[in-house]
Design a protein around this motif. Sequence first.
Motif, short mmCIF file in Angstrom:
data_model
loop_
_atom_site.label_atom_id
_atom_site.label_comp_id
_atom_site.label_asym_id
_atom_site.label_seq_id
_atom_site.Cartn_x
_atom_site.Cartn_y
_atom_site.Cartn_z
N GLY A 172 2.55 43.19 7.05
CA GLY A 172 3.94 43.44 6.68
C GLY A 172 4.60 44.62 7.35
N GLY A 173 4.19 44.97 8.58
CA GLY A 173 4.67 46.21 9.18
C GLY A 173 5.75 46.10 10.22
N VAL A 174 6.28 44.90 10.48
CA VAL A 174 7.27 44.76 11.55
C VAL A 174 8.64 45.22 11.07
CG1 VAL A 174 8.47 43.09 13.03
CG2 VAL A 174 6.00 42.89 12.67
N ASN A 175 9.36 45.91 11.95
CA ASN A 175 10.74 46.32 11.73
C ASN A 175 11.59 45.65 12.80
OD1 ASN A 175 9.97 48.58 9.77
ND2 ASN A 175 8.87 49.17 11.64
N SER A 176 12.69 45.02 12.40
CA SER A 176 13.46 44.27 13.38
C SER A 176 14.92 44.15 12.95
CB SER A 176 12.84 42.87 13.57
OG SER A 176 13.37 42.23 14.71
N SER A 177 15.74 43.66 13.86
CA SER A 177 17.16 43.41 13.61
C SER A 177 17.39 41.90 13.57
CB SER A 177 18.01 44.02 14.72
OG SER A 177 17.79 43.32 15.94
N ILE A 178 18.53 41.47 13.04
CA ILE A 178 18.79 40.03 13.03
C ILE A 178 19.05 39.51 14.44
CG2 ILE A 178 19.53 39.93 10.63
CD1 ILE A 178 22.43 39.59 11.88
N ASN A 179 19.58 40.34 15.34
CA ASN A 179 19.72 39.87 16.72
C ASN A 179 18.35 39.54 17.32
OD1 ASN A 179 22.44 39.69 17.15
ND2 ASN A 179 22.68 41.73 18.03
N ASP A 180 17.36 40.38 17.06
CA ASP A 180 16.01 40.08 17.54
C ASP A 180 15.39 38.91 16.79
OD1 ASP A 180 16.14 42.08 19.40
OD2 ASP A 180 14.49 43.29 18.57
N LEU A 181 15.59 38.85 15.49
CA LEU A 181 14.98 37.78 14.69
C LEU A 181 15.61 36.43 14.96
CD1 LEU A 181 14.54 39.79 11.39
CD2 LEU A 181 12.71 39.01 12.91
N ASN A 182 16.87 36.40 15.40
CA ASN A 182 17.47 35.15 15.85
C ASN A 182 16.66 34.57 17.02
OD1 ASN A 182 19.58 34.87 14.01
ND2 ASN A 182 21.04 35.98 15.28
N LYS A 183 16.20 35.43 17.91
CA LYS A 183 15.39 34.97 19.04
C LYS A 183 14.04 34.45 18.55
CE LYS A 183 17.66 38.53 21.80
NZ LYS A 183 17.53 39.88 22.42
N TRP A 184 13.49 35.12 17.56
CA TRP A 184 12.23 34.66 16.98
C TRP A 184 12.40 33.25 16.40
CZ3 TRP A 184 7.35 35.44 17.33
CH2 TRP A 184 6.48 34.97 16.34
N MET A 185 13.51 33.01 15.70
CA MET A 185 13.75 31.70 15.12
C MET A 185 13.99 30.65 16.21
SD MET A 185 15.87 32.38 11.57
CE MET A 185 17.37 32.97 12.35
N LEU A 186 14.70 30.99 17.25
CA LEU A 186 14.93 30.05 18.34
C LEU A 186 13.62 29.59 18.96
CD1 LEU A 186 18.02 31.67 20.11
CD2 LEU A 186 17.98 29.49 18.86
N MET A 187 12.65 30.50 19.05
CA MET A 187 11.35 30.14 19.61
C MET A 187 10.60 29.17 18.69
SD MET A 187 7.79 30.82 19.68
CE MET A 187 7.40 32.41 18.99
N GLN A 188 10.88 29.21 17.39
CA GLN A 188 10.21 28.32 16.44
C GLN A 188 10.79 26.91 16.44
OE1 GLN A 188 7.66 29.62 14.35
NE2 GLN A 188 7.91 31.57 15.40
N LEU A 189 12.02 26.75 16.89
CA LEU A 189 12.77 25.51 16.74
C LEU A 189 12.91 24.79 18.08
CD1 LEU A 189 15.50 27.01 14.40
CD2 LEU A 189 13.67 25.46 13.70
N GLY A 190 13.43 23.56 18.03
CA GLY A 190 13.55 22.79 19.26
C GLY A 190 12.17 22.47 19.80
#
Length: 518
Positions: A256-274
């Motif tokens: 549970g140690g990651v710190n991030s922004s929604i701009n970065d997490l949007n990229k994380w979600m894009l990698m999960q989809l499609g």
Amino acid sequence: MVNNLFGIHKISFSFLVFILSVSVVAQSGLPQDFDQWVENGRKDWEIPGMAIGIVKDGKVIYNKGFGEKKLGSGDLVDANTLFSIASVSKNITAAALGILVDEGKINWDDKIIQHIPWFQFKDPWVTKEVTIKDALTHQIGLGRILGNRLQFMTKSNRDEILYQVRYMDFEKPFRSDFVYNNVMYSLAGQIIEYSDGRSWDQFLQEKLFVPLEMNRTTTTLSALELQDNKAWPHQEIDGKITPIERRNWDNAGPAGGVNSSINDLNKWMLMQLGKAGTYKTKEIISPRQMNEIHKPQVIRPMNNAMDAQASYGLGWNILDYKGKRVLTHGGATDGFNTFMYLLPELELGIIVATNTFNNFGTAVAYQVMDAYLGGSERDWNSHYLDRYKRYYQQVQAEREVIHNARIPNTKPSLSQSAHMGIYTSEAYGKVEVFKKGKDLIIRFWEDPDLEAVLEHWHFDTYRAVWKNRALREEFMQFHLNKQGKIESLDFEFVLRPMLLQVGAYPSNYTHTERFVKE
């Protein structure tokens, strides 16, 4: 209604208009007046600051901040503001392991001791049999052995904490049930270091964050402190939303140690989809391993036999909603609450990051999902807020029952000085009881930030009132031997409060550890 509006009388044409209108609603995007709805909800829940990111069909369609980074500061949250995402980190750890599977360095079904030979559980058979996949799917049976909101053995490194697991009791038999556990994700993170040579932190940075252009994402408190534009954690304490101090969770980072922004997490979600595992045409993780991460691995308990399925993948809760598969995980730690939802069939992803505990993030996700699934009359904010208010009153009443059971006008068996000394537990290390002025103090793990005043409750029971008020209060009891001297203390760790906004207690999930006086 369509006929009246447009003055259309032919049934076939009316039916066509109806079908087209439903299709438009289903694909219309965000709910009407969404920004205002979010802001109203934020105020309803008294959330100082939050940010929302939404991706759809391979594109970012929403990234916006609301409120303040720190209550009263006037410093506004934006799409680059950093939040601690807590257990949402778990699917990032699982993805990192998927890369190692692609590289042939590990397999999901490898035994843990193939990679960390010294690791042990209390049960030797479990030690020999437990696999990486067992650790990632919460099948060990250990439970929340990090203690309560105390970070377990704060000055210990990851290996030192994992060493202590050999002294921990099981809550449930191995592979018998889903028992959520953070330490096993720390163990999974150490598999990376032992099989690759790079630390979990370094591996994530080089193999995930850099190729995904997640340029502001960090894995340690020291790295976070060097960043600007970061949210501050808050909790409701004694009925008031209050900023609290950050605590160092680096030794539990993979859980549970990651710190991030929604701009970065949007990229994380894009990698999960499609085409899952791919970002901007570059394959980060193979489709085969992404499928393994996203597919149901173990069944989650359900109340009703006819409920939609509930299961767990590798770092993902898996649900069905309105006939669509939903991958989700939340995260809560020290005044941050994060909510991530993916609908792979719609290529839709939603991330909500907030800086206090709440259920509004779930309401946001369902409001958005409904907008893309044909609409709904339900206002999810009202739904969750009404439930929360009722539950708050219920938990507050249970807390009062505990207070009313306190027996007045009793005294401890011995003087304050008789309680002083060092107490130890094989599993949980050393605590010290000492005097500071007129107060009796307990200190855990030689950490001055983990001190509590021992407030006499009744007889030989005390309430530990933590110096860090975000930890609230917990109960403990001293025990005497046959000679009338104190031989031990029992500390009741609250593993999960019923509602932390009310307090650490009442709780229906605790662990009492005995510390023996030296």
